[in-house]
Scaffold this motif. Sequence first.
Motif, PDB file in Angstrom:
ATOM      1  N   SER A  60       0.618  -1.211   0.006  1.00 24.55           N
ATOM      2  CA  SER A  60       0.152   0.041  -0.296  1.00 24.55           C
ATOM      3  C   SER A  60       0.949   1.167  -0.028  1.00 24.55           C
ATOM      4  O   SER A  60       0.481   2.293  -0.363  1.00 24.55           O
ATOM      5  N   ASP A  61       2.023   1.153   0.576  1.00 25.93           N
ATOM      6  CA  ASP A  61       3.025   2.381   0.529  1.00 25.93           C
ATOM      7  C   ASP A  61       3.718   2.511  -0.921  1.00 25.93           C
ATOM      8  O   ASP A  61       4.534   3.414  -0.955  1.00 25.93           O
ATOM      9  N   PHE A  62       3.698   1.641  -1.747  1.00 24.38           N
ATOM     10  CA  PHE A  62       4.244   1.704  -3.028  1.00 24.38           C
ATOM     11  C   PHE A  62       3.812   2.912  -3.793  1.00 24.38           C
ATOM     12  O   PHE A  62       2.822   3.155  -4.050  1.00 24.38           O
ATOM     13  N   SER A  63       4.746   3.597  -4.492  1.00 21.37           N
ATOM     14  CA  SER A  63       4.595   5.026  -4.991  1.00 21.37           C
ATOM     15  C   SER A  63       4.515   4.889  -6.604  1.00 21.37           C
ATOM     16  O   SER A  63       5.541   4.261  -7.131  1.00 21.37           O
ATOM     17  N   ILE A  64       3.451   5.311  -7.147  1.00 21.39           N
ATOM     18  CA  ILE A  64       3.580   5.531  -8.808  1.00 21.39           C
ATOM     19  C   ILE A  64       3.759   6.882  -9.096  1.00 21.39           C
ATOM     20  O   ILE A  64       3.101   7.654  -8.826  1.00 21.39           O
ATOM     21  N   ILE A  65       4.681   6.947 -10.082  1.00 22.04           N
ATOM     22  CA  ILE A  65       4.980   8.490 -10.580  1.00 22.04           C
ATOM     23  C   ILE A  65       5.211   8.338 -12.034  1.00 22.04           C
ATOM     24  O   ILE A  65       6.168   8.091 -12.445  1.00 22.04           O
ATOM     25  N   PRO A  66       4.153   9.007 -12.743  1.00 25.44           N
ATOM     26  CA  PRO A  66       4.484   9.092 -14.172  1.00 25.44           C
ATOM     27  C   PRO A  66       5.354  10.138 -14.433  1.00 25.44           C
ATOM     28  O   PRO A  66       5.216  11.250 -13.946  1.00 25.44           O
ATOM     29  N   GLN A  67       6.145  10.007 -15.705  1.00 22.17           N
ATOM     30  CA  GLN A  67       6.992  11.337 -16.234  1.00 22.17           C
ATOM     31  C   GLN A  67       6.208  11.691 -17.451  1.00 22.17           C
ATOM     32  O   GLN A  67       5.763  10.889 -18.260  1.00 22.17           O
ATOM     33  N   ASN A  68       6.261  13.046 -17.288  1.00 17.51           N
ATOM     34  CA  ASN A  68       5.814  13.825 -18.511  1.00 17.51           C
ATOM     35  C   ASN A  68       4.043  13.568 -18.761  1.00 17.51           C
ATOM     36  O   ASN A  68       3.673  12.986 -17.872  1.00 17.51           O
ATOM     37  N   GLY A  69       3.753  13.755 -20.033  1.00 17.04           N
ATOM     38  CA  GLY A  69       2.212  13.521 -20.158  1.00 17.04           C
ATOM     39  C   GLY A  69       1.316  13.960 -19.066  1.00 17.04           C
ATOM     40  O   GLY A  69       0.609  13.799 -18.805  1.00 17.04           O
ATOM     41  N   GLU A  89      -5.761   9.985  -7.910  1.00 17.73           N
ATOM     42  CA  GLU A  89      -5.811   9.292  -6.737  1.00 17.73           C
ATOM     43  C   GLU A  89      -5.036   8.024  -7.053  1.00 17.73           C
ATOM     44  O   GLU A  89      -4.468   7.574  -5.971  1.00 17.73           O
ATOM     45  N   ALA A  90      -4.716   7.620  -8.138  1.00 19.27           N
ATOM     46  CA  ALA A  90      -3.878   6.507  -8.427  1.00 19.27           C
ATOM     47  C   ALA A  90      -2.322   6.689  -8.356  1.00 19.27           C
ATOM     48  O   ALA A  90      -1.735   5.797  -8.153  1.00 19.27           O
ATOM     49  N   ILE A  91      -1.918   8.028  -8.416  1.00 20.98           N
ATOM     50  CA  ILE A  91      -0.555   8.364  -8.797  1.00 20.98           C
ATOM     51  C   ILE A  91      -0.212   8.793  -7.417  1.00 20.98           C
ATOM     52  O   ILE A  91      -0.903   9.509  -6.604  1.00 20.98           O
ATOM     53  N   ASP A  92       1.219   8.921  -7.080  1.00 24.49           N
ATOM     54  CA  ASP A  92       1.564   9.782  -5.897  1.00 24.49           C
ATOM     55  C   ASP A  92       2.566  10.556  -6.303  1.00 24.49           C
ATOM     56  O   ASP A  92       2.921  11.560  -5.345  1.00 24.49           O
ATOM     57  N   GLY A  93       2.813  11.110  -7.464  1.00 29.74           N
ATOM     58  CA  GLY A  93       3.688  12.109  -7.781  1.00 29.74           C
ATOM     59  C   GLY A  93       3.660  12.209  -9.523  1.00 29.74           C
ATOM     60  O   GLY A  93       2.955  11.498 -10.113  1.00 29.74           O
ATOM     61  N   ASN A  94       4.396  13.393  -9.927  1.00 24.25           N
ATOM     62  CA  ASN A  94       4.588  13.370 -11.359  1.00 24.25           C
ATOM     63  C   ASN A  94       5.983  13.953 -11.659  1.00 24.25           C
ATOM     64  O   ASN A  94       6.551  14.667 -10.765  1.00 24.25           O
ATOM     65  N   GLY A  95       6.561  13.308 -12.527  1.00 24.20           N
ATOM     66  CA  GLY A  95       7.806  13.858 -13.010  1.00 24.20           C
ATOM     67  C   GLY A  95       7.764  14.606 -14.174  1.00 24.20           C
ATOM     68  O   GLY A  95       6.825  14.422 -14.934  1.00 24.20           O
ATOM     69  N   GLN A  96       8.634  15.570 -14.190  1.00 23.03           N
ATOM     70  CA  GLN A  96       8.462  16.538 -15.412  1.00 23.03           C
ATOM     71  C   GLN A  96       9.896  16.956 -16.069  1.00 23.03           C
ATOM     72  O   GLN A  96      10.732  17.568 -15.145  1.00 23.03           O
ATOM     73  N   GLU A  97      10.417  16.719 -17.262  1.00 23.00           N
ATOM     74  CA  GLU A  97      11.602  17.209 -17.549  1.00 23.00           C
ATOM     75  C   GLU A  97      11.630  18.639 -18.121  1.00 23.00           C
ATOM     76  O   GLU A  97      10.530  18.989 -18.656  1.00 23.00           O
ATOM     77  N   ASN A  98      12.613  19.349 -18.060  1.00 21.13           N
ATOM     78  CA  ASN A  98      12.868  20.479 -18.990  1.00 21.13           C
ATOM     79  C   ASN A  98      11.994  21.638 -18.527  1.00 21.13           C
ATOM     80  O   ASN A  98      11.538  22.462 -19.354  1.00 21.13           O
ATOM     81  N   LEU A  99      11.594  21.766 -17.409  1.00 17.47           N
ATOM     82  CA  LEU A  99      10.348  22.654 -16.853  1.00 17.47           C
ATOM     83  C   LEU A  99      11.182  23.863 -16.944  1.00 17.47           C
ATOM     84  O   LEU A  99      10.535  25.049 -17.371  1.00 17.47           O
ATOM     85  N   PHE A 100      12.439  24.299 -16.475  1.00 19.34           N
ATOM     86  CA  PHE A 100      12.855  25.640 -16.678  1.00 19.34           C
ATOM     87  C   PHE A 100      14.258  25.542 -17.613  1.00 19.34           C
ATOM     88  O   PHE A 100      14.323  26.598 -18.197  1.00 19.34           O
ATOM     89  N   TYR A 101      14.753  24.433 -17.983  1.00 19.07           N
ATOM     90  CA  TYR A 101      15.965  24.603 -18.866  1.00 19.07           C
ATOM     91  C   TYR A 101      16.044  23.317 -19.480  1.00 19.07           C
ATOM     92  O   TYR A 101      15.705  22.057 -18.875  1.00 19.07           O
ATOM     93  N   GLY A 102      16.182  23.329 -20.731  1.00 18.45           N
ATOM     94  CA  GLY A 102      16.466  22.005 -21.693  1.00 18.45           C
ATOM     95  C   GLY A 102      15.591  21.732 -22.254  1.00 18.45           C
ATOM     96  O   GLY A 102      15.609  20.899 -23.408  1.00 18.45           O
ATOM     97  N   TYR A 103      14.313  22.480 -22.717  1.00 22.30           N
ATOM     98  CA  TYR A 103      13.186  22.101 -23.466  1.00 22.30           C
ATOM     99  C   TYR A 103      13.656  21.862 -24.941  1.00 22.30           C
ATOM    100  O   TYR A 103      13.310  21.007 -25.615  1.00 22.30           O
ATOM    101  N   LYS A 104      14.493  22.938 -25.593  1.00 18.64           N
ATOM    102  CA  LYS A 104      15.019  22.786 -26.702  1.00 18.64           C
ATOM    103  C   LYS A 104      16.344  22.570 -26.858  1.00 18.64           C
ATOM    104  O   LYS A 104      16.784  21.781 -27.808  1.00 18.64           O
ATOM    105  N   ARG A 105      17.040  23.062 -25.830  1.00 15.96           N
ATOM    106  CA  ARG A 105      18.509  22.641 -25.876  1.00 15.96           C
ATOM    107  C   ARG A 105      19.028  22.859 -24.575  1.00 15.96           C
ATOM    108  O   ARG A 105      18.547  23.506 -23.700  1.00 15.96           O
ATOM    109  N   ASP A 106      19.855  21.882 -23.973  1.00 16.46           N
ATOM    110  CA  ASP A 106      20.381  21.843 -22.821  1.00 16.46           C
ATOM    111  C   ASP A 106      21.065  23.343 -22.430  1.00 16.46           C
ATOM    112  O   ASP A 106      21.922  23.951 -23.429  1.00 16.46           O
ATOM    113  N   ASN A 107      21.014  23.487 -21.325  1.00 20.50           N
ATOM    114  CA  ASN A 107      21.581  24.842 -20.661  1.00 20.50           C
ATOM    115  C   ASN A 107      21.064  26.232 -21.395  1.00 20.50           C
ATOM    116  O   ASN A 107      21.551  27.118 -21.482  1.00 20.50           O
TER     117      ASN A 107
END
Length: 338
Positions: A60-69, A89-107
Amino acid sequence: MSFIKLVLFLFFLNTGCEKSNNNIPEVEKKTIPSIGDRDFREDMRSFVIGLSAHAKAQNSDFSIIPQNGIELVTKSGSAEGSPSKKYLEAIDGNGQENLFYGYKRDNVATEKEVTDYNVGLLKVSQEYGNSIFVIDYCSSEDKIEDAYTQNYNLGFIPFVATERDLTLIPTVPTKLNKLTSRDVSSLDDAENFLFILNYEDYDTKNELLNEIGNSNYDVVFLDMFFNDGTPFSKLNIEKLKTKPDGGQRLVMCYMSIGEAEDYRYYWDSDWDKNEPVWLDKENKNWKGNFKVRYWEEEWQNIIYGNEDAYLDKILSTGFDGVYLDIIDAFEYFENYDE
């Protein structure tokens, strides 16, 4: 199509975690059974809800974390839309890439319109009690500090990667360093995390495990398999859960559910000649990764629900949760031209 959605469609990353891609790649067309008139977003929600229920029935303590989408958190895909309550309610978190840096290019800073769009949806998830894990890609000291600061100001948990391949355990800026020996027993307690998926710089499992073990990260995300394809043991994972000074942390496992990977234990060499109906074209951006019709029962059975399924192996190895990649596979099929 709104301006923001147009921006997202035109400029979706051509980069991402080495084992992740939030692009919609161009693909060759192939003669396959019709996908019909489907709600691909609801199909993905149902997939995640199903695997979550299965995992939490065992732990019951197992965490579900989708990335992006992140669009899946509301029915309309916009921050103003009605929340998708069963999914949230089925998930415990969300992962998100490139929120502030890296969307088009790194840095390079992500366009404000894109950041604002994603932040709005991430806040919907956060308001439902889910933890938000952000991976930004930048290497300049001032930008690294800015990425940490902006995430902390929003109550998000940041990890700034200085290289895209995710092979390093980076140094956190001294004035922003929240790495401590404190106990972390749930995602709510976490203030930082380590994301390391590629082990090419390590000759042995012990070398890798010792370096991770000697860090003070609150949450560690890693792949279940070492370079040679052998999995980490339950004892390996249990040892990682203790910080150097005795504090406890969480250890999460990466798993792709929107693509099949030909280097995984479940891959059948016969598929090269006799493709299952759920297997689609290879992702041209990531060799060995193949799009899948994730709503098909045969594919879902590979992911969870039996002793040999991927998620069930993760559960039996003692991980505290799973980090689900290629959640945004629905975009590939929404733009699929049969």
